[in-house]
Design a protein around this motif. Sequence first.
Motif, PDB file in Angstrom:
ATOM      1  N   PRO A 152      -0.518   3.001   6.412  1.00 15.03           N
ATOM      2  CA  PRO A 152       0.388   2.985   5.089  1.00 15.03           C
ATOM      3  C   PRO A 152       1.827   2.749   5.371  1.00 15.03           C
TER       4      PRO A 152
ATOM      5  N   ILE B 195       0.652   4.194  -2.799  1.00 18.68           N
ATOM      6  CA  ILE B 195       0.488   5.419  -2.476  1.00 18.68           C
ATOM      7  C   ILE B 195       1.478   6.382  -3.146  1.00 18.68           C
TER       8      ILE B 195
ATOM      9  N   SER C 215       0.912  -1.284  -0.111  1.00 17.98           N
ATOM     10  CA  SER C 215      -0.078  -0.186   0.011  1.00 17.98           C
ATOM     11  C   SER C 215       0.932   1.215  -0.040  1.00 17.98           C
TER      12      SER C 215
ATOM     13  N   ARG D 248      -2.357   9.196   4.149  1.00 14.83           N
ATOM     14  CA  ARG D 248      -1.525   8.667   3.080  1.00 14.83           C
ATOM     15  C   ARG D 248      -0.637   9.692   2.687  1.00 14.83           C
TER      16      ARG D 248
ATOM     17  N   ASP E 233      -7.904   8.191   4.823  1.00 11.86           N
ATOM     18  CA  ASP E 233      -7.620   9.066   3.834  1.00 11.86           C
ATOM     19  C   ASP E 233      -6.551   9.984   4.414  1.00 11.86           C
TER      20      ASP E 233
END
Length: 267
Positions: free
Chosen positions: A163, A28, A24, A113, A110
Motif C-alpha cells: 500500500p 486505506i 489503494s 495497511r 492485511d
Amino acid sequence: MPIFHILLVAVIQGITEFLPVSSSGHLILLPNLVGLDDQGLAIDVAAHVGTLGAVMLYFWSDVRLAILGLPRALTGKRDTPGSKLAFLLIIATIPVIVAGFFLKITGLNDAMRSVALIGWTMLGFGLVLWWADQKGTSTKSEADWSTKDAWLLGVWQAVALIPGTSRSGITITGARFLGYKRSDAAKIAMLMSIPTIFASGTLLGLDVAAQADVAMLRDMALAAVFSFFAALLALALMMRLLKSVSFTPYVIYRVILGAVLLLIAYS
C-alpha cells in the motif's frame, strides 16, 4: 451507505488509480483521516470496475487490438500486432498475480495497511519515481516493448501490492529506468493495469457476490459510475500534461503527503 460517502470514495479511486500517487493508499487512509467508516469491499470492487471501464475506453483501439489477438497469443503466436500486445500483457500480469496470491494466503496484505507504512512508501517510491524520470533516457517507445521488458515491468508492478506504492507510479518508474519516453511509459503502465484490475476485481467480486443485496447493488452501481468519470478525466488530463511537463508535480505531492503521514504516525 450515504451517497456523499460513495461519491468521495469513487472520486478518490477514479482520480488516483492512474495518477502515480497510489489509489489503494488513499482509500486505506480515507476512513482513518476523516472519521468515516471503512467503505467495504463491495464499494472497492465497484470503484475498480469503473476505473477499468475508463482505461479501456480511453485506449480502446489498443484494447480492441489485444482482444482480437488474444486467441493467437494463447497458442504462443506473436505474429500480429494484436497477438504480440496480448502476449506481453499476459507476461506482465503473471508476477502480480503470483505475488498477490502469496500475500492473500499468508495474510500479509492485511498486515500492511498501516499509516506509517503508507507514509514511507508514498515518500520513498515518490523519490524513486523522480530519480527514474530525471535520470532515465528516452530512447524507447511503446513499439520497442519486448518480452524481457514485460517481465521486468511485471515485477515492478508486483511491488505495488505494498500500500502507498502506486501501481501506475511504480510501473512508470520501471519503464523510465528502462528508457521509455514519458508518454509511452505511462501508456504501457495504463495498458498493464487492464488485466491486473480485471483479475483483482474478479477475485474480490467473488467474495462480494454472495453478500450482495438490492441496496448494495445500488451503491456499487453509483460507485462504478462516479469512479468511471473521475478516472476518465484524470487519465485524459495526465496523458495531455505529459506532453509538456514531467512527473515532478506528482512526486512533490507524494513527498508532502508522505511526510505528513509519517508525522501523524509517529506523533
